[in-house]
Design a protein around this motif. Structure first.
Motif, short mmCIF file in Angstrom:
data_model
loop_
_atom_site.label_atom_id
_atom_site.label_comp_id
_atom_site.label_asym_id
_atom_site.label_seq_id
_atom_site.Cartn_x
_atom_site.Cartn_y
_atom_site.Cartn_z
N GLY A 33 0.89 -1.18 0.17
CA GLY A 33 -0.08 -0.05 -0.10
C GLY A 33 0.94 1.28 0.04
N THR A 34 0.33 2.29 0.70
CA THR A 34 1.07 3.45 0.80
C THR A 34 2.41 3.32 1.38
OG1 THR A 34 -0.99 4.35 0.88
CG2 THR A 34 1.08 5.93 1.56
N ALA A 35 3.46 4.05 1.01
CA ALA A 35 4.90 3.83 1.71
C ALA A 35 4.83 4.88 2.65
CB ALA A 35 5.98 4.09 0.81
N ILE A 36 4.68 4.82 4.12
CA ILE A 36 4.85 6.23 4.81
C ILE A 36 6.06 6.54 5.26
CG2 ILE A 36 2.40 5.52 5.45
CD1 ILE A 36 3.45 5.25 8.20
N PHE A 37 7.28 5.64 5.24
CA PHE A 37 8.34 6.07 5.53
C PHE A 37 9.41 5.84 4.18
CE2 PHE A 37 7.44 5.40 9.97
CZ PHE A 37 7.95 6.43 10.62
N ALA A 38 10.21 6.41 3.79
CA ALA A 38 11.07 6.08 2.77
C ALA A 38 12.52 6.67 3.43
CB ALA A 38 10.97 6.95 1.41
N ALA A 39 13.24 5.86 3.64
CA ALA A 39 14.74 5.97 3.97
C ALA A 39 15.75 5.83 2.90
CB ALA A 39 15.12 5.02 5.12
N GLN A 40 16.32 6.85 2.78
CA GLN A 40 17.06 6.69 1.40
C GLN A 40 18.90 6.96 1.83
OE1 GLN A 40 15.98 6.02 -1.80
NE2 GLN A 40 18.01 5.77 -2.41
N ASP A 41 19.62 5.85 1.71
CA ASP A 41 21.04 6.07 1.95
C ASP A 41 21.35 6.51 3.66
OD1 ASP A 41 21.71 5.30 -0.69
OD2 ASP A 41 21.39 7.16 -1.48
N VAL A 42 20.70 5.92 4.36
CA VAL A 42 20.78 6.59 5.94
C VAL A 42 21.97 5.95 6.56
CG1 VAL A 42 19.44 6.62 8.06
CG2 VAL A 42 18.32 7.34 5.88
N SER A 43 23.01 6.75 6.95
CA SER A 43 23.94 6.36 7.72
C SER A 43 23.70 6.89 9.13
CB SER A 43 25.53 6.89 7.27
OG SER A 43 25.45 5.99 5.88
N VAL A 44 24.19 6.26 10.18
CA VAL A 44 23.98 6.92 11.49
C VAL A 44 25.44 6.69 12.36
CG1 VAL A 44 23.09 6.93 13.73
CG2 VAL A 44 21.72 5.99 11.59
N TYR A 45 26.06 7.79 12.67
CA TYR A 45 27.25 7.74 13.41
C TYR A 45 26.85 8.02 14.71
CZ TYR A 45 29.32 8.56 8.74
OH TYR A 45 29.63 8.36 7.54
N TYR A 46 27.72 7.41 15.57
CA TYR A 46 27.85 7.90 17.23
C TYR A 46 29.25 8.53 17.29
CZ TYR A 46 23.96 4.89 17.65
OH TYR A 46 22.38 4.26 17.75
N SER A 47 29.39 9.84 17.36
CA SER A 47 30.75 10.47 17.22
C SER A 47 31.36 9.84 15.81
CB SER A 47 31.54 10.30 18.38
OG SER A 47 30.93 10.81 19.63
N SER A 48 32.64 9.42 15.85
CA SER A 48 33.13 9.15 14.73
C SER A 48 33.03 7.88 14.16
CB SER A 48 34.47 9.28 14.41
OG SER A 48 35.20 8.69 15.80
N PHE A 49 32.11 6.94 15.00
CA PHE A 49 31.82 5.59 14.64
C PHE A 49 30.60 5.28 13.80
CE2 PHE A 49 29.32 1.72 16.22
CZ PHE A 49 30.25 0.68 15.51
N ARG A 50 30.77 4.73 12.55
CA ARG A 50 29.58 4.74 11.78
C ARG A 50 29.02 3.46 12.29
NH1 ARG A 50 30.16 4.79 5.10
NH2 ARG A 50 31.50 2.99 5.79
#
Ligand SMILES: Nc1ncnc2c1ncn2[C@@H]1O[C@H](COP(=O)(O)OP(=O)(O)O)[C@@H](O)[C@H]1O
Ligand SMILES: [Mg+2]
Length: 293
Positions: A33-50
Motif C-alpha cells: 500500500g502506501t509507503a509512509i516512510f522512505a529512508a534513502q542512504d541513511v547512515s548513523v554515526y555515534y561520534s566518529s563511529f559509523r
C-alpha cells in the motif's frame, strides 16, 4: 511541549503529495500500500563511529515490519531514526534522507517532539511511570491539553482495551503502574503510546523480557491494531518475525579487515515469507536457517 505543530504533518493525509495518494491493494493482493516512510542512504554515526551505513527502505502503512539480525547490527539505531529518537543520544548523527508521509523528517523546521507524538515508541524494558495505571495512560493526552475528566476516562478505557489490558485492570485504575506484572506493564506502555493516537508505533524488542504467554498476548494485540496503525518491530526472535510481520528487513555487520571497523548494513528486505523461505542473499539464508548470528 506546546510548540505549534504545523510543521509536523499534524494531519498526515493533507501532507501527502498527489503522487502518494493511498492506493490500497484489493484484499489479498500482494502489492504494498502506501509507503509512509522512505529512508534513502541513511547512515548513523555515534561520534566518529559509523554504526550503520547506507540503509534504504520503505515502510508501508498498516503493515507490521520486522527488523531482524545479530546483536549490534544497528536495528535499534535505524528504528530510532524513524522518530528522531537519535536526537536524544549524545554524539549521534544521521546522514541521508528519511521521508515520512512525503515530508523530510529531518528538515530544519520539523519539531522532534511533535514527530514523537505522531510516531510513538515502546521500549525493550517495560517502563511504566511511578504513577497510577490511569495516570500512565492519561499522561500523553494531558500533555496534549485534554483536561476534561469524562474525555480522559474514555481515552484511557479505549487505549487499555486496544492494548488488551482493560479487563485485567478496570477495577484498579488507581493502583500503581509499577504493581503490574512484566507482560501487563508492557501492555500498559503500549496503551500509553496508543492513548495519543499515534500514526506509527515503533517497538524495540518489546517481548524480550516477557514469558511466552505475555509474548503471545502482545503479538495478538499487534495483529489486532495493525488495521489502524503502522508498526515497526525489532525482534531477536525469528519465530516472532514470521508470526507477526508482513515484511522483514535483515541487517548484518560488515567487517572491514583493513581498518578493523564494523558497521551495520541492511542485507535484504522483502515480504516475510520470501525472506524466510526464499532468501536471495547467502547471509540472509545463513541467518534464517540458524547457521549464523
Ligand atoms: N548511544 C550509543 N553510543 C555509541 N555507540 C552506540 C550507541 N548505541 C549503539 N551503539 C553502537 O552502534 C552499533 C549498533 O547498535 P544497535 O543499533 O543498538 O544494534 P542492535 O539494536 O542491532 O543490537 C553497535 O556497535 C553499538 O555498540
Ligand atoms: Mg537493539
Amino acid at each position: 511541549m506546546n510548540e505549534p505543530e504545523q510543521n509536523v504533518i499534524a494531519n498526515p493525509q493533507s501532507a501527502e503529495p498527489e503522487s502518494q495518494v493511498r492506493s490500497r491493494p484489493a484484499a489479498g493482493a500482494p502489492g504494498p500500500g502506501t509507503a509512509i516512510f522512505a529512508a534513502q542512504d541513511v547512515s548513523v554515526y555515534y561520534s566518529s563511529f559509523r554504526a550503520v551505513t547506507d540503509v534504504s527502505l520503505s515502510i508501508y502503512e498498516n503493515e507490521i515490519t520486522a527488523f531482524i539480525g545479530p546483536s549490534g547490527c544497528g536495528k535499534t539505531t535505524v528504528l530510532r531514526t524513524l522518530n528522531r529518537m537519535n536526537d536524544l543520544v549524545a554524539g549521534a548523527r544521521v546522514e541521508g534522507e528519511v521521508h515520512y508521509r512525503g515530508a523530510s523528517l529531518y528538515a530544519k523546521d520539523v519539531s522532534p517532539t511533535a514527530v514523537r507524538r505522531r510516531i510513538g515508541m515502546v521500549f525493550q524494558k517495560p517502563n511504566p511511570f511511578p504513577k497510577s495505571i490511569f495516570d500512565n495512560v492519561a499522561y500523553g493526552p494531558r500533555i496534549n491539553g485534554i483536561r476534561n475528566r469524562g474525555e480522559l476516562n474514555e481515552i484511557v478505557e479505549r487505549a487499555l482495551r486496544q492494548a488488551a489490558l482493560w479487563d485485567e485492570v478496570k477495577n484498579r485504575l488507581n493502583a500503581s503502574g509499577l504493581s503490574l506484572s512484566g507482560g501487563q506493564a508492557q501492555r500498559l506502555c503500549i496503551a500509553r503510546t496508543l492513548a495519543v493516537e499515534p500514526d506509527v508505533v515503533l517497538m524495540d524488542e518489546p517481548c524480550s523480557a516477557l514469558d511466552p504467554i505475555a509474548t503471545g498476548a502482545i503479538e495478538d494485540l499487534m495483529r489486532e491494531i495493525k488495521s489502524r496503525y503502522t508498526i515497526v518491530i525489532v525482534t531477536h526472535n525469528m519465530q516472532q518475525a514470521t508470526r507477526v510481520s508482513d515484511r522483514t528487513a535483515f541487517y548484518s555487520v560488515l567487517r572491514d579487515e583493513h581498518s578493523d571497523t564494523r558497521t551495520g548494513v541492511l542485507v535484504e528486505y522483502g515480504r516475510t515469507e520470501q525472506i524466510f523461505e526464499d532468501p536471495v542473499d547467502s547471509r540472509t539464508k545463513a541467518y534464517v536457517t540458524g547457521r549464523m548470528g
